[in-house]
Design an enzyme around this catalytic site. Sequence first.
Site, PDB file in Angstrom:
ATOM      1  N   ILE A   1      -6.036  -8.028  19.529  1.00 31.99           N
ATOM      2  CA  ILE A   1      -6.591  -8.986  18.576  1.00 31.99           C
ATOM      3  C   ILE A   1      -5.477  -9.937  18.147  1.00 31.99           C
ATOM      4  CG2 ILE A   1      -7.776  -9.300  16.386  1.00 31.99           C
ATOM      5  CD1 ILE A   1      -9.450  -7.728  18.377  1.00 31.99           C
TER       6      ILE A   1
ATOM      7  N   VAL B   1       0.825  -1.208   0.000  1.00 28.98           N
ATOM      8  CA  VAL B   1       0.000   0.000   0.000  1.00 28.98           C
ATOM      9  C   VAL B   1       0.862   1.262   0.000  1.00 28.98           C
ATOM     10  CG1 VAL B   1      -2.024  -1.053   1.061  1.00 28.98           C
ATOM     11  CG2 VAL B   1      -0.223  -0.088   2.526  1.00 28.98           C
TER      12      VAL B   1
ATOM     13  N   LYS C   1      -1.702   5.897  13.930  1.00 31.49           N
ATOM     14  CA  LYS C   1      -3.061   5.452  14.231  1.00 31.49           C
ATOM     15  C   LYS C   1      -3.934   6.576  14.794  1.00 31.49           C
ATOM     16  CE  LYS C   1      -3.024   1.186  12.832  1.00 31.49           C
ATOM     17  NZ  LYS C   1      -3.747   0.874  11.572  1.00 31.49           N
TER      18      LYS C   1
ATOM     19  N   SER D   1      -6.227   1.947  16.323  1.00 30.42           N
ATOM     20  CA  SER D   1      -5.784   1.094  17.421  1.00 30.42           C
ATOM     21  C   SER D   1      -5.944   1.837  18.732  1.00 30.42           C
ATOM     22  CB  SER D   1      -4.313   0.710  17.213  1.00 30.42           C
ATOM     23  OG  SER D   1      -3.728   0.190  18.387  1.00 30.42           O
TER      24      SER D   1
ATOM     25  N   TYR E   1       3.889   4.184  15.689  1.00 32.63           N
ATOM     26  CA  TYR E   1       2.611   3.511  15.406  1.00 32.63           C
ATOM     27  C   TYR E   1       1.443   4.326  15.964  1.00 32.63           C
ATOM     28  CZ  TYR E   1      -0.793  -0.381  15.450  1.00 32.63           C
ATOM     29  OH  TYR E   1      -1.890  -1.190  15.263  1.00 32.63           O
ATOM     30  N   ALA E   2       1.605   4.828  17.201  1.00 29.98           N
ATOM     31  CA  ALA E   2       0.545   5.625  17.818  1.00 29.98           C
ATOM     32  C   ALA E   2       0.271   6.891  17.020  1.00 29.98           C
ATOM     33  CB  ALA E   2       0.922   5.976  19.257  1.00 29.98           C
ATOM     34  N   ALA E   3       1.334   7.525  16.511  1.00 36.15           N
ATOM     35  CA  ALA E   3       1.151   8.739  15.714  1.00 36.15           C
ATOM     36  C   ALA E   3       0.359   8.444  14.443  1.00 36.15           C
ATOM     37  CB  ALA E   3       2.509   9.341  15.367  1.00 36.15           C
TER      38      ALA E   3
ATOM     39  N   ASN F   1      -6.927  -1.433   5.977  1.00 33.71           N
ATOM     40  CA  ASN F   1      -6.524  -2.319   7.061  1.00 33.71           C
ATOM     41  C   ASN F   1      -5.025  -2.616   7.092  1.00 33.71           C
ATOM     42  OD1 ASN F   1      -6.841  -4.775   9.003  1.00 33.71           O
ATOM     43  ND2 ASN F   1      -5.978  -5.665   7.133  1.00 33.71           N
TER      44      ASN F   1
END
Length: 272
Positions: free
Chosen positions: A199, A64, A170, A153, A166-168, A90
């Site tokens: 998950i 992607v 998401k 997330s 990752y937090a930034a 996703n």
Amino acid sequence: MQLLAGKTAIVTGSGRSIGKAVAKLFSEHGANVVVNDLDPEPAQETLSEIRGSGGSAAVCVGSVTDQELPDKLVQTAIDTFGSLDIIVNNAGYTWDGVIHKMSDDQFDAMLDVHLKAPFRIVRAAAPILRESAKADIEAGRRPPCRKIVNVSSTSGVAGNAGQINYAAGKMGIVGMTKTIAKEWGRFNVCCNAVAYGFIESRLTQAKEKGDKTSTGIALGIPQRQRDAAIPHIPLHRHGTPEDAAGPVLFLASPLSDYVTGSVVLVTGGSVV
């Protein structure tokens, strides 16, 4: 009852885990599905399972983050099925590290896959999702309700130690979701996000399994961390890909035609 009969959906990262569960559930509810994955083998596996169950699907392999992929995804949907009604952003992975040891490349990689890639895909779909709706409105018709579902997330909603990149990304996708909802609501496009907790997936498997991305980045978390999560989840278990897929189906279906700009927490009840 098939909630998505006659609809066409793009589901990125649908060769494995959550994306695969979403693609198969969509197919069960009558959707034509464009399956996407970075790797050809899992994409073909999902395609075979959908077709083996009597469903309709096509494959568009690629990362992607490839600037050419968004147009290819949209064109695959139009060329194969003649329409595009649903996009599920996703695809993604994690590349964790503490702030003071994180490189620019490591930080940028998460923004590219979790934020810039969904933006490019939505932008590529604008002629379908937006322009065709304008034509309907000008002709005095109400355009069909089309759906975008972005995957966020709990790390994006509440932050998480060791995941600033990752937090930034998401949290960024949450802002993008709400902006799309406001800009494209008049074209009857509903855009929502799901924010997942724990998950079961390649990202949360036991680290000792040694699974890696195609670029060599190790996936998974230590078993002790997996075990430690259970007491904080009121349902007292990790979620399954199938648990994760259900809320996406709701947001993609006519049941949510008056829901937009929302973030649905899929956490088993754990407090964010």
